[in-house]
Structure formats: C-alpha cells, structure tokens
Design an enzyme around this catalytic site. Sequence first.
Site, mmCIF file in Angstrom:
data_model
loop_
_atom_site.group_PDB
_atom_site.id
_atom_site.type_symbol
_atom_site.label_atom_id
_atom_site.label_comp_id
_atom_site.label_asym_id
_atom_site.label_seq_id
_atom_site.Cartn_x
_atom_site.Cartn_y
_atom_site.Cartn_z
ATOM 1 N N LYS A 66 -35.261 50.170 2.608
ATOM 2 C CA LYS A 66 -34.710 49.052 3.384
ATOM 3 C C LYS A 66 -35.203 49.014 4.836
ATOM 4 O O LYS A 66 -35.287 47.949 5.433
ATOM 5 C CB LYS A 66 -33.178 49.114 3.378
ATOM 6 C CG LYS A 66 -32.531 48.658 2.086
ATOM 7 C CD LYS A 66 -31.021 48.674 2.251
ATOM 8 C CE LYS A 66 -30.305 48.090 1.055
ATOM 9 N NZ LYS A 66 -28.860 48.022 1.239
ATOM 10 N N ASP A 102 -26.354 41.845 3.410
ATOM 11 C CA ASP A 102 -25.218 42.758 3.228
ATOM 12 C C ASP A 102 -24.036 42.380 4.122
ATOM 13 O O ASP A 102 -22.878 42.444 3.695
ATOM 14 C CB ASP A 102 -25.631 44.210 3.533
ATOM 15 C CG ASP A 102 -26.311 44.887 2.350
ATOM 16 O OD1 ASP A 102 -26.093 44.448 1.201
ATOM 17 O OD2 ASP A 102 -27.056 45.857 2.575
HETATM 18 P P1 NAP Z 1 -27.221 56.034 3.491
HETATM 19 O O1 NAP Z 1 -27.965 55.194 4.469
HETATM 20 O O2 NAP Z 1 -27.920 57.149 2.802
HETATM 21 O O3 NAP Z 1 -25.935 56.630 4.286
HETATM 22 C C1 NAP Z 1 -25.089 57.556 3.644
HETATM 23 C C2 NAP Z 1 -23.847 57.790 4.502
HETATM 24 O O4 NAP Z 1 -22.960 58.648 3.783
HETATM 25 C C3 NAP Z 1 -24.121 58.472 5.838
HETATM 26 O O5 NAP Z 1 -23.188 58.048 6.798
HETATM 27 C C4 NAP Z 1 -23.907 59.945 5.479
HETATM 28 O O6 NAP Z 1 -23.571 60.772 6.585
HETATM 29 C C5 NAP Z 1 -22.710 59.834 4.558
HETATM 30 N N1 NAP Z 1 -22.589 60.977 3.660
HETATM 31 C C6 NAP Z 1 -23.394 61.291 2.613
HETATM 32 N N2 NAP Z 1 -22.950 62.415 2.010
HETATM 33 C C7 NAP Z 1 -21.842 62.817 2.695
HETATM 34 C C8 NAP Z 1 -20.943 63.913 2.562
HETATM 35 N N3 NAP Z 1 -21.100 64.846 1.590
HETATM 36 N N4 NAP Z 1 -19.910 64.015 3.439
HETATM 37 C C9 NAP Z 1 -19.745 63.077 4.400
HETATM 38 N N5 NAP Z 1 -20.575 62.027 4.594
HETATM 39 C C10 NAP Z 1 -21.610 61.895 3.745
HETATM 40 O O7 NAP Z 1 -26.583 55.142 2.337
HETATM 41 P P2 NAP Z 1 -26.111 53.606 2.423
HETATM 42 O O8 NAP Z 1 -27.214 52.726 1.988
HETATM 43 O O9 NAP Z 1 -25.523 53.409 3.757
HETATM 44 O O10 NAP Z 1 -25.002 53.546 1.250
HETATM 45 C C11 NAP Z 1 -23.750 54.210 1.395
HETATM 46 C C12 NAP Z 1 -22.858 53.854 0.190
HETATM 47 O O11 NAP Z 1 -22.561 52.458 0.201
HETATM 48 C C13 NAP Z 1 -23.512 54.128 -1.165
HETATM 49 O O12 NAP Z 1 -22.533 54.656 -2.037
HETATM 50 C C14 NAP Z 1 -23.967 52.753 -1.644
HETATM 51 O O13 NAP Z 1 -23.979 52.657 -3.058
HETATM 52 C C15 NAP Z 1 -22.870 51.880 -1.058
HETATM 53 N N6 NAP Z 1 -23.304 50.487 -0.826
HETATM 54 C C16 NAP Z 1 -22.576 49.489 -1.428
HETATM 55 C C17 NAP Z 1 -22.925 48.181 -1.189
HETATM 56 C C18 NAP Z 1 -22.123 47.097 -1.828
HETATM 57 O O14 NAP Z 1 -22.593 45.950 -1.842
HETATM 58 N N7 NAP Z 1 -20.937 47.368 -2.345
HETATM 59 C C19 NAP Z 1 -24.009 47.857 -0.359
HETATM 60 C C20 NAP Z 1 -24.724 48.901 0.232
HETATM 61 C C21 NAP Z 1 -24.362 50.219 -0.016
HETATM 62 P P3 NAP Z 1 -24.739 61.502 7.445
HETATM 63 O O15 NAP Z 1 -25.239 60.465 8.419
HETATM 64 O O16 NAP Z 1 -24.040 62.615 8.103
HETATM 65 O O17 NAP Z 1 -25.805 61.935 6.484
#
Ligand code: NAP
Length: 288
Positions: A66, A102
């Site tokens: 992205k 989004d």
């Molecule tokens: P990303 O950029 O990889 O960010 C992941 C986030 O989760 C970061 O803030 C990370 O913290 C945190 N994290 C990961 N593992 C963790 C743990 N064990 N303990 C605490 N914090 C943790 O991913 P993203 O694209 O933002 O997506 C995040 C979630 O949203 C995913 O589950 C995705 O499927 C969902 N999502 C849903 C939609 C929807 O339309 N419903 C749209 C987009 C995303 P750090 O910065 O410390 O690594």
Amino acid sequence: MTKRIFLIGHPVGHSVSPAFQQAALDHYAMDVRYEAMDVDASSLFQAVASLRDPDVMGANVTVPHKEAIIALLDELMEEACLIGAVNTIENRSGTLVGHNTDAQGFLRALKEGAGFDPEGKTALVLGAGGAARAVTVALARAGVTALVIANRTLERARALADVVRPLVPSVEAAALHPEFLAPAAANSRIIVNCTSLGMSGATGQEETPIWANLIPSHALVCDLVYNPRETPLLREAATAGAWVLEGLPMLVYQGAAAFELWTGNEAPIRVMLEAAEKALKSRQPVVG
Ligand code: NAP
C-alpha cells in the site's frame, strides 16, 4: 473485450475482496473479471506497468504494497497523500491514479452501521499502522475534538499524531499499556482497534488490545479485524455494556467506494455484504 480489475498483494489467497467485487460486477452483468494477483516486492514494478493496458480498469492494493506502490503511480489523490497509502488504483487511459478509500469506508460504516457521527467527539485509536493512518485521518477530518493514538511501538504513534495534529485541537500519543489506556478510554466516545490483535492466523489472535474493565459503557467500540467477526475485543466491549461495530462493513464500504470509482455505477451494498459474509464463512476453520 473482457475488462479486468486486479487485487495486488502478497499473499492474496485469504482475501474476500474477489468474492464481493465479482458479485457486484455480476450484479450489473458487466463483462469484467476481478482477479487476485500475488505479487512480491521484486515484481511490483512489472505488475503496476501491466495496469496501464487498455483492458485493465484498475486495481485494489493490499498488504504489503500500500505504501511502496505510491512511487510507481502517475497521480495521487489528496486523501491518499495524507494517509500515505493507496488501496485503489484507477487506470485513466494509461494514467494510473492512486486513491485511498479506507477512510471513506470507515466513516460510512460508522454512519450506516452505528449511526455515529464523530464530529465533536473524543476518540481512542489503537494501533499506528496503515489502517490506523486511514482511521485517524478519517476521524480528524470528520471533526473529532480530541484524539489519543496508542501503539505497541510508541514512536509510530508519535509519528501518526504529528500527521493529524494540524487537524485536531488535542492529539496525544501513548503506549499500548493499561496505565495509559485507562484514562484515554474513560474519556473516549469511540474506541477503534486498528492493530492486528484478534485476527485469525496472526500472532495474538486470542488477544485483545484493551479489556472490559477499561471500556466505558458509553463508548462505541469498533474492531477493524473482520476475521473472526466476533473478536476478543468485541467480546470485552459487550461485557462492558458498550456498543460494538465489527470490521466487515468497513471492508465492504471501502470496496464499494473503489467499485464506484472504476465503474461509475452505484455499489450494490447488500449483494457485496452477502458475498463477503459467504466468502468469510468458507474460510473459517471448522471447530469440533
Ligand atoms: P499494519 O500496518 O501491519 O499495522 C499493524 C498494527 O498492529 C501496528 O500498529 C502494530 O504495532 C500492531 N500490532 C501487531 N501485532 C501486535 C501485537 N502482538 N501486540 C500489539 N500490537 C500489535 O497492518 P494494517 O494494515 O494497519 O492492518 C491492521 C488490522 O486491520 C489487520 O487485522 C487488518 O486485517 C485490519 N484491516 C481491516 C480493514 C477493514 O476494512 N475492516 C481495513 C484495513 C485493515 P507496531 O507498530 O508496534 O508493530
């Protein structure tokens, strides 16, 4: 000539977007195929170049491309620029335009799914990755008056807070720790999980970023995680007596906004939601 729309990511096999986007295209009997394209970083340049073909209407972009894909596009819409990520590409006669739907999808889910208007409210965003950037920008633009961004890696929360500080009267960054979450949650009308905690297959799939004893009953708790639909966080929120909003509507609404950009047709939300629910069910492991 059959037209095509792609989903670019790595991996992409788990995605439910092909199911609900194809259902929407079929609803209008359009001669368009929506296809997942598994693209690793080394072949991203080539994959993006192929989107300029006249039979390609555009693409969705998912993890992990992205942000990296921005440098390969010709134009970037303002919201995608502010969020720093692209999830939708439009092919305008060989010119590739990057969008981010989004934020729009999240706000529409709040409105349609919970009747919630963020204007004048206080918010707690958990996470500081790509989804958190979109949610934070959405809340800022929708007029929240105070925002706390809590993340495991505090530096990322601080960087995101700097992005929206010009748009919100009060913005704070915090660590994802009960000591900081307790006061922030107590003062929040909306709490949004943008971490991957609770997501099936991810590290921490049984975990919640915040617990029932910290969630006020007046809050709306949204989980962006949509697989499973009832996450550990949503269970904690229900125990606390708070309102809950699951992640699937946002997924469908961000896809609906992309569908409308590519086709100019109104997205058939009900058709898309049903197809997404069906696809998600078929991906869930059978227990027992
Ligand atoms: P990303 O950029 O990889 O960010 C992941 C986030 O989760 C970061 O803030 C990370 O913290 C945190 N994290 C990961 N593992 C963790 C743990 N064990 N303990 C605490 N914090 C943790 O991913 P993203 O694209 O933002 O997506 C995040 C979630 O949203 C995913 O589950 C995705 O499927 C969902 N999502 C849903 C939609 C929807 O339309 N419903 C749209 C987009 C995303 P750090 O910065 O410390 O690594």
